[in-house]
Design an enzyme around this catalytic site. Structure first.
Site, PDB file in Angstrom:
ATOM      1  CG  ASP A   8      -1.768   1.163   1.400  1.00 33.98           C
ATOM      2  OD1 ASP A   8      -2.414   1.545   0.416  1.00 33.98           O
ATOM      3  OD2 ASP A   8      -1.799   1.738   2.506  1.00 33.98           O
ATOM      4  CG  ASP A  10      -2.100   7.615   0.952  1.00 32.01           C
ATOM      5  OD1 ASP A  10      -1.241   8.501   1.013  1.00 32.01           O
ATOM      6  OD2 ASP A  10      -2.933   7.535   0.027  1.00 32.01           O
ATOM      7  CE  LYS A 152      -5.382  -1.212  -1.576  1.00 29.92           C
ATOM      8  NZ  LYS A 152      -4.372  -0.650  -0.639  1.00 29.92           N
ATOM      9  CG  ASP A 175      -2.655   2.101   6.182  1.00 35.28           C
ATOM     10  OD1 ASP A 175      -2.861   1.816   4.972  1.00 35.28           O
ATOM     11  OD2 ASP A 175      -3.013   3.166   6.692  1.00 35.28           O
ATOM     12  CG  ASP A 179      -4.179  -2.269   2.694  1.00 34.02           C
ATOM     13  OD1 ASP A 179      -4.009  -2.189   1.466  1.00 34.02           O
ATOM     14  OD2 ASP A 179      -3.904  -1.340   3.483  1.00 34.02           O
TER      15      ASP A 179
END
Length: 227
Positions: A8, A10, A152, A175, A179
């Site tokens: 990821d 951010d 994802k 995070d 995810d």
């Protein structure tokens, strides 16, 4: 040997201010197996990141809605942006705006979903999305209105098919709740310490450090598996 890596942006490659931590650049560039940047951001952001890091362009954008692999030079989209637009239009009709001003770079290049700033009310957005059969991801950085089944995890399955790799081979670092679907399908997953509870519950491991420090900690752990 090290695994193929999905990561990821951010909250994972960044510091607490949202800026990319420069310490992640070299480890990403030197990772010996394929690296896939998997983000909620629109496609130009991960493409640019790959370019400036100096790695092959392998990206999952818009929470799984867009996939591009330099390996086969194919760009694919899944998701119903028109349905997301209808949800956002109804949200505006209730008197809310998206929170990004007139020049909205957050949504300008989105092909499969739309995002709303976290400082705007989330509950009416969720209600409208649910009524339209759509889903809202809270990534910790925006609310994303997207189609059910777009995530994802599904995107990484597509990536593996196109790369001729297995999901079990991949490791993922992230995070946020966006995810979690990927955490559940890859061989090994790490949530950084600043991750939300959904991500932490889905991950195989939670790092002691936060943000980019947590990402670097995860890489160290993955490298320790090498024979």
């Amino acid at each position: 040997m090290t695994p193929p890596l999905a990561v990821d942006i951010d909250g994972t490659l960044t510091d607490g201010t949202g800026a990319i931590d420069p310490r992640v650049m070299t480890p990403l560039r030197e990772w010996p197996d394929p690296v896939v940047v998997a983000t909620g951001k629109a496609l130009p952001y991960p493409v640019a990141l790959c370019h400036f890091v100096g790695i092959p362009t392998r990206v999952v954008a818009e929470n799984g809605g867009a996939v591009y692999l330099e390996d086969d030079d194919a760009l694919t989209f899944v998701g119903d942006r028109e349905a997301a637009q209808r949800v956002v239009d109804e949200y505006r009709e209730r008197g809310y705006d998206l929170g990004y001003g007139d020049v909205d770079f957050t949504n300008r290049w989105r092909e499969t979903e739309l995002a709303v700033s976290l400082d705007r009310p989330g509950e009416p957005l969720r209600e409208l999305a649910a009524a339209a059969g759509m889903h809202v991801f809270d990534t910790g950085y925006a609310y994303h209105v997207t189609s059910p089944g777009v995530d994802k995890g599904a995107a990484l399955e597509t990536v593996c098919d196109r790369l001729g790799r297995s999901l079990d081979e991949f490791a993922m670092v992230g995070d946020s709740e966006n995810d979690a679907a990927a955490f559940e399908v890859v061989g090994e997953s790490y949530a950084v310490a600043n991750a939300d509870e959904t991500a932490k519950r889905a991950a195989d491991h939670v790092t002691e450090a936060s943000y980019a420090d947590g990402f670097l900690e995860a890489l160290e752990a993955l490298q320790s598996h090498r024979p």
